[in-house]
Design a protein around this motif. Structure first.
Motif, PDB file in Angstrom:
ATOM      1  N   THR A   4       0.841  -1.211   0.000  1.00  0.00           N
ATOM      2  CA  THR A   4       0.000   0.000   0.000  1.00  0.00           C
ATOM      3  C   THR A   4       0.870   1.253   0.000  1.00  0.00           C
ATOM      4  O   THR A   4       0.614   2.203  -0.745  1.00  0.00           O
ATOM      5  N   ALA A   5       1.924   1.228   0.825  1.00  0.00           N
ATOM      6  CA  ALA A   5       2.838   2.380   0.874  1.00  0.00           C
ATOM      7  C   ALA A   5       3.452   2.609  -0.507  1.00  0.00           C
ATOM      8  O   ALA A   5       3.533   3.752  -0.980  1.00  0.00           O
ATOM      9  N   ALA A   6       3.852   1.521  -1.170  1.00  0.00           N
ATOM     10  CA  ALA A   6       4.482   1.655  -2.496  1.00  0.00           C
ATOM     11  C   ALA A   6       3.493   2.235  -3.508  1.00  0.00           C
ATOM     12  O   ALA A   6       3.833   3.088  -4.326  1.00  0.00           O
ATOM     13  N   LYS A   7       2.230   1.800  -3.429  1.00  0.00           N
ATOM     14  CA  LYS A   7       1.213   2.279  -4.389  1.00  0.00           C
ATOM     15  C   LYS A   7       0.914   3.766  -4.152  1.00  0.00           C
ATOM     16  O   LYS A   7       0.747   4.535  -5.100  1.00  0.00           O
ATOM     17  N   LEU A   8       0.834   4.158  -2.880  1.00  0.00           N
ATOM     18  CA  LEU A   8       0.574   5.565  -2.561  1.00  0.00           C
ATOM     19  C   LEU A   8       1.733   6.429  -3.062  1.00  0.00           C
ATOM     20  O   LEU A   8       1.531   7.504  -3.626  1.00  0.00           O
ATOM     21  N   LYS A   9       2.932   5.932  -2.841  1.00  0.00           N
ATOM     22  CA  LYS A   9       4.139   6.650  -3.265  1.00  0.00           C
ATOM     23  C   LYS A   9       4.121   6.811  -4.790  1.00  0.00           C
ATOM     24  O   LYS A   9       4.373   7.892  -5.317  1.00  0.00           O
ATOM     25  N   ALA A  10       3.792   5.713  -5.481  1.00  0.00           N
ATOM     26  CA  ALA A  10       3.777   5.745  -6.954  1.00  0.00           C
ATOM     27  C   ALA A  10       2.716   6.718  -7.470  1.00  0.00           C
ATOM     28  O   ALA A  10       2.798   7.183  -8.604  1.00  0.00           O
ATOM     29  N   ASN A  11       1.723   7.028  -6.639  1.00  0.00           N
ATOM     30  CA  ASN A  11       0.671   7.965  -7.041  1.00  0.00           C
ATOM     31  C   ASN A  11       0.921   9.372  -6.503  1.00  0.00           C
ATOM     32  O   ASN A  11       0.012  10.206  -6.488  1.00  0.00           O
ATOM     33  N   GLY A  12       2.132   9.616  -6.049  1.00  0.00           N
ATOM     34  CA  GLY A  12       2.556  10.980  -5.749  1.00  0.00           C
ATOM     35  C   GLY A  12       2.455  11.418  -4.303  1.00  0.00           C
ATOM     36  O   GLY A  12       2.878  12.523  -3.958  1.00  0.00           O
ATOM     37  N   PHE A  13       1.866  10.587  -3.413  1.00  0.00           N
ATOM     38  CA  PHE A  13       1.734  10.984  -2.006  1.00  0.00           C
ATOM     39  C   PHE A  13       3.086  10.920  -1.291  1.00  0.00           C
ATOM     40  O   PHE A  13       3.963  10.134  -1.676  1.00  0.00           O
ATOM     41  N   LYS A  14       3.217  11.725  -0.253  1.00  0.00           N
ATOM     42  CA  LYS A  14       4.307  11.511   0.706  1.00  0.00           C
ATOM     43  C   LYS A  14       3.837  10.391   1.616  1.00  0.00           C
ATOM     44  O   LYS A  14       2.667  10.395   2.039  1.00  0.00           O
ATOM     45  N   VAL A  15       4.704   9.456   1.955  1.00  0.00           N
ATOM     46  CA  VAL A  15       4.262   8.281   2.712  1.00  0.00           C
ATOM     47  C   VAL A  15       5.155   8.042   3.925  1.00  0.00           C
ATOM     48  O   VAL A  15       6.386   8.126   3.841  1.00  0.00           O
ATOM     49  N   CYS A  16       4.493   7.782   5.056  1.00  0.00           N
ATOM     50  CA  CYS A  16       5.187   7.372   6.288  1.00  0.00           C
ATOM     51  C   CYS A  16       4.675   5.986   6.652  1.00  0.00           C
ATOM     52  O   CYS A  16       3.558   5.610   6.280  1.00  0.00           O
ATOM     53  N   GLY A  17       5.462   5.250   7.406  1.00  0.00           N
ATOM     54  CA  GLY A  17       5.014   3.923   7.847  1.00  0.00           C
ATOM     55  C   GLY A  17       5.471   3.646   9.263  1.00  0.00           C
ATOM     56  O   GLY A  17       6.487   4.190   9.717  1.00  0.00           O
ATOM     57  N   TRP A  18       4.699   2.800   9.960  1.00  0.00           N
ATOM     58  CA  TRP A  18       5.036   2.448  11.351  1.00  0.00           C
ATOM     59  C   TRP A  18       5.024   0.938  11.493  1.00  0.00           C
ATOM     60  O   TRP A  18       4.089   0.263  11.029  1.00  0.00           O
ATOM     61  N   SER A  19       6.071   0.419  12.094  1.00  0.00           N
ATOM     62  CA  SER A  19       6.149  -1.034  12.291  1.00  0.00           C
ATOM     63  C   SER A  19       6.700  -1.324  13.677  1.00  0.00           C
ATOM     64  O   SER A  19       7.132  -0.428  14.402  1.00  0.00           O
ATOM     65  N   ARG A  20       6.693  -2.614  14.033  1.00  0.00           N
ATOM     66  CA  ARG A  20       7.177  -3.025  15.349  1.00  0.00           C
ATOM     67  C   ARG A  20       8.702  -2.911  15.373  1.00  0.00           C
ATOM     68  O   ARG A  20       9.296  -2.294  16.254  1.00  0.00           O
ATOM     69  N   SER A  21       9.337  -3.495  14.352  1.00  0.00           N
ATOM     70  CA  SER A  21      10.799  -3.427  14.270  1.00  0.00           C
ATOM     71  C   SER A  21      11.181  -2.281  13.330  1.00  0.00           C
ATOM     72  O   SER A  21      10.437  -1.968  12.402  1.00  0.00           O
ATOM     73  N   PRO A  22      12.350  -1.637  13.579  1.00  0.00           N
ATOM     74  CA  PRO A  22      12.750  -0.525  12.700  1.00  0.00           C
ATOM     75  C   PRO A  22      12.939  -1.009  11.261  1.00  0.00           C
ATOM     76  O   PRO A  22      13.407  -2.121  11.042  1.00  0.00           O
ATOM     77  N   LYS A  23      12.535  -0.174  10.297  1.00  0.00           N
ATOM     78  CA  LYS A  23      12.633  -0.574   8.881  1.00  0.00           C
ATOM     79  C   LYS A  23      13.220   0.563   8.071  1.00  0.00           C
ATOM     80  O   LYS A  23      13.148   1.727   8.477  1.00  0.00           O
ATOM     81  N   SER A  24      13.754   0.203   6.914  1.00  0.00           N
ATOM     82  CA  SER A  24      14.226   1.213   5.984  1.00  0.00           C
ATOM     83  C   SER A  24      13.641   0.868   4.610  1.00  0.00           C
ATOM     84  O   SER A  24      13.950  -0.183   4.053  1.00  0.00           O
ATOM     85  N   ILE A  25      12.744   1.704   4.124  1.00  0.00           N
ATOM     86  CA  ILE A  25      12.095   1.465   2.826  1.00  0.00           C
ATOM     87  C   ILE A  25      12.294   2.722   1.987  1.00  0.00           C
ATOM     88  O   ILE A  25      11.954   3.825   2.442  1.00  0.00           O
ATOM     89  N   ALA A  26      12.846   2.551   0.794  1.00  0.00           N
ATOM     90  CA  ALA A  26      13.136   3.704  -0.066  1.00  0.00           C
ATOM     91  C   ALA A  26      11.868   4.531  -0.281  1.00  0.00           C
ATOM     92  O   ALA A  26      10.820   3.986  -0.634  1.00  0.00           O
ATOM     93  N   GLY A  27      11.969   5.817  -0.030  1.00  0.00           N
ATOM     94  CA  GLY A  27      10.850   6.729  -0.301  1.00  0.00           C
ATOM     95  C   GLY A  27       9.774   6.723   0.762  1.00  0.00           C
ATOM     96  O   GLY A  27       8.762   7.406   0.618  1.00  0.00           O
ATOM     97  N   VAL A  28       9.952   5.951   1.842  1.00  0.00           N
ATOM     98  CA  VAL A  28       8.947   5.916   2.917  1.00  0.00           C
ATOM     99  C   VAL A  28       9.643   6.304   4.220  1.00  0.00           C
ATOM    100  O   VAL A  28      10.669   5.721   4.574  1.00  0.00           O
ATOM    101  N   GLU A  29       9.097   7.311   4.905  1.00  0.00           N
ATOM    102  CA  GLU A  29       9.683   7.691   6.185  1.00  0.00           C
ATOM    103  C   GLU A  29       9.196   6.691   7.239  1.00  0.00           C
ATOM    104  O   GLU A  29       7.986   6.582   7.477  1.00  0.00           O
ATOM    105  N   CYS A  30      10.126   5.953   7.800  1.00  0.00           N
ATOM    106  CA  CYS A  30       9.736   4.828   8.665  1.00  0.00           C
ATOM    107  C   CYS A  30       9.872   5.164  10.144  1.00  0.00           C
ATOM    108  O   CYS A  30      10.864   5.761  10.564  1.00  0.00           O
TER     109      CYS A  30
END
Ligand code: NAP
Ligand code: GLV
Length: 309
Positions: A148-174
């Protein structure tokens, strides 16, 4: 050779039988409650287990959820030591990302307001903003949240994400951890919940979270009904703290006729349809897991019973 039990009040076993039998011609699929001798059953495919539980199946080697989530199984009540797997299915994942994009775009382009205004014959202009100026926060960035984060990003949104363990995803502020959720919420005008329901995430969509979000933000809950504190939502909407909510999942499903959510103008209700898997596409992993269970190997998409997802 053991037999596979199929038990679901939602899924049709006859949709699963052909694609599974093509891959495993000697498959014996027995549909609850006509399962024959309990000791024959070595794998259970279930949405919810039968009311009497799975304890009578003493030869059980695996429990395969017919959904991506496993909270409906109540992991604490399943026979101890039996591995549990969930579905990870491309059809389901794509459908979820599509639903979440649709919900985000509806708020982003103010269609929720125009839907209400058109009933009132009200011609009121809202200047559109570019998606690049709108941040969407995704709670849970696993299989579904990640897509979902990838699809939102591909459609131009700024995207943040929250998870239990720390993550690093290109283009998503984690973000991660207990304070991470509020840091993420403070930036997010649209928050989408794609968490699994566990003791840690139950009731997480509450006043504290809504108060952390920018005034007039939107909530999309596609996780489980138990994530939402229902009593906190209505005051948040009525006070304008939240601008709207799209809810696909509920504490009680079907949502009872008398429920307060039905008549609220700022709540959009969908009947737990954000995404469903396809038997055709999911059959290969189910058959592979039957083989693995019988060979004593770890399952694909095995759930960590201690974490609850
Ligand atoms: P998943 O791959 O296991 O991802 C779960 C994500 O939630 C992970 O990022 C995980 O963090 C995070 N998480 C779990 N507990 C957390 C906690 N206490 N604090 C912060 N983050 C936490 O699951 P999925 O396949 O994406 O599915 C997610 C849920 O979607 C399912 O459990 C189900 O409830 C729901 N669902 C709904 C529908 C529908 O139609 N509405 C359809 C399918 C699924 P880590 O990455 O650190 O583990
Ligand atoms: C549906 O809600 C699922 O968990 O697959």
């Amino acid at each position: 050779m053991g037999a596979v039990l199929f038990c679901s009040n939602l899924d049709d076993p006859e949709e699963w039988r052909p694609p599974m039998t093509r891959l495993m011609p000697d498959l014996e699929l027995r549909v609850y409650p006509d399962f024959g001798k309990a000791e024959d059953i070595d794998v259970a495919m279930v949405w919810r287990p039968p009311a009497e539980g799975l304890g009578q199946f003493k030869s059980l080697k695996a429990i395969l959820s017919l959904g991506a989530g496993v909270d409906q199984l109540d992991l604490t009540k399943l026979p101890p030591g039996v591995p549990v797997a969930r579905l990870v299915d491309d059809v389901l994942t794509t459908a979820m990302a599509e639903y979440c994009l649709l919900a985000a775009l509806r708020y982003h382009r103010r269609l929720d307001v125009y839907e209400r205004n058109s009933r009132l014959k009200k011609w009121e202009y809202h200047i559109p903003r570019p998606a690049s100026q709108r941040t969407v926060g995704v709670l849970g960035i696993g299989v579904l949240g990640g897509a979902t984060a990838a699809k939102l990003k591909a459609n131009g949104f700024k995207v943040c994400g929250w998870s239990r363990s720390p993550k690093s995803i290109a283009g998503v502020e984690c973000f991660s951890g207990t304070d991470g959720i509020y840091k993420m919420a403070a930036k997010s005008e649209i928050v989408i919940c794609l968490l699994p329901l566990t003791s840690e995430t139950r009731g997480i969509l509450d006043k504290k979270l809504f108060d952390a979000m920018p005034q007039g933000s939107y909530l999309v809950n596609v996780g489980r009904g138990g994530h939402l504190n229902e009593d906190d939502l209505l005051p948040a909407l009525d006070s304008g703290r939240l601008g709207g909510a799209t809810l696909d999942v509920f504490q009680k499903e079907p949502l009872p006729q008398e429920h307060r959510f039905w008549n609220h103008p700022q709540i959009l209700i969908t009947p737990h349809v954000a995404s469903t898997g396809g038997a055709e596409t999911a059959a290969p992993q189910v058959v592979e897991n039957i083989r693995r269970a019988r060979a004593g190997k770890p399952l694909l998409n095995q759930v960590d019973r201690t974490k609850g997802y």
